[in-house]
Design an enzyme around this catalytic site. Structure first.
Site, short mmCIF file in Angstrom:
data_model
loop_
_atom_site.label_atom_id
_atom_site.label_comp_id
_atom_site.label_asym_id
_atom_site.label_seq_id
_atom_site.Cartn_x
_atom_site.Cartn_y
_atom_site.Cartn_z
N ARG A 78 -17.12 0.85 -3.21
CA ARG A 78 -15.93 1.65 -2.90
C ARG A 78 -15.99 2.93 -3.71
O ARG A 78 -15.37 3.07 -4.77
CB ARG A 78 -14.66 0.85 -3.17
N ASP A 134 -7.48 -4.17 7.54
CA ASP A 134 -6.79 -5.21 6.78
C ASP A 134 -6.31 -6.36 7.67
O ASP A 134 -6.00 -7.44 7.16
CB ASP A 134 -5.59 -4.61 6.02
N ASN A 155 0.80 -1.22 0.00
CA ASN A 155 0.00 0.00 0.00
C ASN A 155 0.84 1.27 0.00
O ASN A 155 0.30 2.37 -0.15
CB ASN A 155 -0.97 -0.01 1.19
N CYS A 198 -16.33 -3.56 -5.52
CA CYS A 198 -15.53 -4.77 -5.61
C CYS A 198 -15.80 -5.63 -4.39
O CYS A 198 -16.81 -5.48 -3.72
CB CYS A 198 -14.05 -4.47 -5.79
N ARG A 255 -2.25 -11.29 -4.43
CA ARG A 255 -2.25 -9.83 -4.65
C ARG A 255 -1.52 -9.10 -3.53
O ARG A 255 -1.13 -7.95 -3.69
CB ARG A 255 -3.68 -9.32 -4.73
C1 UD1 Z 1 -6.63 1.72 1.57
C2 UD1 Z 1 -5.85 0.42 1.48
C3 UD1 Z 1 -6.68 -0.74 1.98
C4 UD1 Z 1 -7.20 -0.46 3.36
C5 UD1 Z 1 -7.91 0.91 3.41
C6 UD1 Z 1 -8.33 1.31 4.82
C7 UD1 Z 1 -4.41 0.82 -0.43
C8 UD1 Z 1 -4.03 0.42 -1.80
N1 UD1 Z 1 -5.48 0.19 0.10
O1 UD1 Z 1 -7.75 1.57 0.69
O2 UD1 Z 1 -5.87 -1.91 1.99
O3 UD1 Z 1 -8.11 -1.46 3.74
O4 UD1 Z 1 -7.05 1.93 2.91
O5 UD1 Z 1 -7.24 1.34 5.66
O6 UD1 Z 1 -3.75 1.61 0.18
N2 UD1 Z 1 -14.67 5.99 1.01
C9 UD1 Z 1 -15.73 6.75 0.55
N3 UD1 Z 1 -15.49 7.65 -0.45
C10 UD1 Z 1 -14.24 7.80 -1.00
C11 UD1 Z 1 -13.18 7.04 -0.50
C12 UD1 Z 1 -13.42 6.12 0.51
O7 UD1 Z 1 -16.86 6.62 1.01
O8 UD1 Z 1 -14.10 8.65 -1.90
C13 UD1 Z 1 -14.92 5.00 2.08
C14 UD1 Z 1 -14.65 3.57 1.59
O9 UD1 Z 1 -15.76 3.04 0.91
C15 UD1 Z 1 -14.36 2.87 2.88
C16 UD1 Z 1 -13.64 3.94 3.71
O10 UD1 Z 1 -13.99 5.20 3.12
O11 UD1 Z 1 -15.54 2.51 3.50
C17 UD1 Z 1 -12.14 3.80 3.75
O12 UD1 Z 1 -11.61 3.84 2.47
P1 UD1 Z 1 -10.14 4.35 2.12
O13 UD1 Z 1 -9.44 4.78 3.37
O14 UD1 Z 1 -10.25 5.33 1.03
O15 UD1 Z 1 -9.47 3.04 1.60
P2 UD1 Z 1 -8.63 2.84 0.30
O16 UD1 Z 1 -7.73 4.00 0.07
O17 UD1 Z 1 -9.52 2.39 -0.80
#
Ligand code: UD1
Length: 418
Positions: A121, A305, A23, A116, A397
């Site tokens: 997401r 995670d 990440n 997904c 992955r």
């Molecule tokens: C990253 C990590 C993932 C980890 C997650 C939370 C990477 C590649 N992946 O994912 O392994 O599980 O952080 O620690 O770094 N959300 C919204 N709107 C948005 C963005 C996010 O509602 O625009 C929500 C998501 O649906 C989720 C929450 O916010 O419920 C957290 O998401 P986010 O922190 O953005 O996770 P990722 O960056 O996708």
């Protein structure tokens, strides 16, 4: 079809080095497109997601070399700002390219990542943050398109400390004119790692890890060399495996301070843990103890995670434990598979109630997402009898070679391709 087959019930003993953080690598590779010279990123794990990021860089016009775990990127010839659907689909975090490509090319077009395996997401927070920077963002026909003729610094407030939205805002703002403040920014160690890399590229950025990130835009960034931090989730996975199967596990190339939330829970379950600056030893003895309630939270809280690996461990505890998953809506798919192995877990929405059983029994199970798949490997290593795990591509992955690592630690495990 590929399967992992484990004849479980042996202790995990020995030492293993932790791979570089997936990440961290992904946003750092995206950041390289901002440079006007060569960037060298060390400690890149050999994973399909990293290969997907390299493919995207090449598609954009970068020259990329990979030698072992070192990836060198020359982004001087970046000529393209569109990332095709076929590449976007290979990994969710390709959305991090949106901020970087927009900053570099003044426009970008990506297909929307969509839902997904962890539930919906959305990328609304990413889009909102980019719009604050005076970037025009439109969504149509499954595509997200940006135009940034006059990007300028802004006060951004994230409604939730999203990791990806924080990264996208950082990547766009480092070259925007003026000052940007990202409030309620994610505090994850991977955000600090991205800040470190951007600083080495000449960016004026500070505050990562505090929740308020300050950026003074600089028009040009140069090439840089960086080693990514160790993968705290791979480390957590191996710690849970040893705590469940029993044994003494040493992890090297690890930053124990990034694992405080996980080690606190592992200690509550009865594991003994000793840490040094870059290594740690977990010693498991006796029956796993149940815990009251575990809530997944943004960093420094317990990481979502590590929830699946911890669920596997708690399934054999001496009582009932409750987990509340606060980050993702649909992150309990592994529970039904663990129940096939004899676990007693009831899931209701975001809550899982785990009544510990004395032992799990080997079974045929299916990984449906990355960390849930790792949980099945952990369970298989501790269970009595043979466990066959399909859906290996999900596990691969995030783990360079979980079969080799577990095998080196004494687990009877093999990969079978048929
Ligand atoms: C990253 C990590 C993932 C980890 C997650 C939370 C990477 C590649 N992946 O994912 O392994 O599980 O952080 O620690 O770094 N959300 C919204 N709107 C948005 C963005 C996010 O509602 O625009 C929500 C998501 O649906 C989720 C929450 O916010 O419920 C957290 O998401 P986010 O922190 O953005 O996770 P990722 O960056 O996708």
């Amino acid at each position: 079809m590929c399967k992992i087959i484990i004849n479980g019930g042996r202790r995990l003993d020995g030492s293993t080095a932790v791979q570089g953080a997936k990440n961290s690598v992904l946003p750092i590779l995206a950041a390289t497109v901002l440079a006007d010279g060569e960037c060298t990123v060390m400690g890149c794990p050999n994973l399909s997601d990293v290969n997907a990021a390299i493919e995207i860089l090449e598609y954009l016009g970068c020259k990329v070399w990979r030698e072992g775990s070192t990836v060198t990127v020359n982004p001087q010839a970046v000529s393209c700002a569109d990332i095709p659907d076929s590449l976007m689909r290979k990994m969710r975090s390709s959305v991090t390219f949106l901020g970087a490509v927009t900053a570099r090319c003044k426009r970008a077009k990506i297909s929307s990542p969509g839902g997904c395996e962890l539930g919906p997401r959305p990328i609304d927070l990413h889009i909102k943050a980019l719009r604050e920077l005076n970037i025009s963002v439109t969504e149509h026909g499954g595509y997200t398109e940006t135009f940034a003729e006059n990007m300028r610094g802004a006060d951004i407030h994230l409604d939730f400390p999203s990791v990806g939205a924080t990264e996208n805002a950082m990547l766009a703002a480092v070259t925007a004119k003026g000052t940007t403040t990202i409030n309620n920014a994610a505090k994850e160690p991977e955000i600090c790692d991205l800040e470190d890399f951007l600083k080495k590229m000449g960016a004026k950025i500070s505050g990562a890890g505090t929740g308020v990130i300050k950026i003074e835009g600089t028009p040009k960034l140069h090439g840089a060399e960086h080693r990514v931090i160790p993968d705290r989730i791979a480390a957590s996975t191996y710690l849970c495996a040893a705590a469940m199967a029993g044994g003494t596990l040493e992890l090297t190339d690890v930053l124990p301070r990034h694992l405080n939330a996980v080690t606190a829970v592992l200690k509550d379950t009865g594991a003994e843990i000793r840490t040094k600056k870059n290594s740690m030893v977990l010693k498991a003895s006796g029956r796993v103890r149940s815990i009251d309630t575990l809530r997944t939270m943004p960093y420094p809280g317990f990481p979502t995670d590590a929830q699946a690996p911890m669920t596997a461990l708690l399934s054999v505890a001496n009582g009932t434990s409750v987990i509340i998953e606060n980050i993702f809506e649909n992150r309990y798919k592994h529970c039904a598979q663990l129940c096939k192995m004899g676990a007693d877990i009831k899931v209701n929405g975001r809550i899982a109630v785990i009544c510990g059983v004395r032992e799990l029994t080997g079974s045929t199970v299916c990984a449906q997402e990355l960390r849930g798949g790792a949980a099945l490997c952990i369970a298989g290593a501790a269970a009595r009898g043979v466990t066959e795990i399909s859906g290996v591509n999900y596990i691969e992955r995030g783990y360079e070679d979980i079969v080799k690592d577990f095998s080196r630690l004494g687990v009877e495990i093999k990969k079978q391709i048929s």
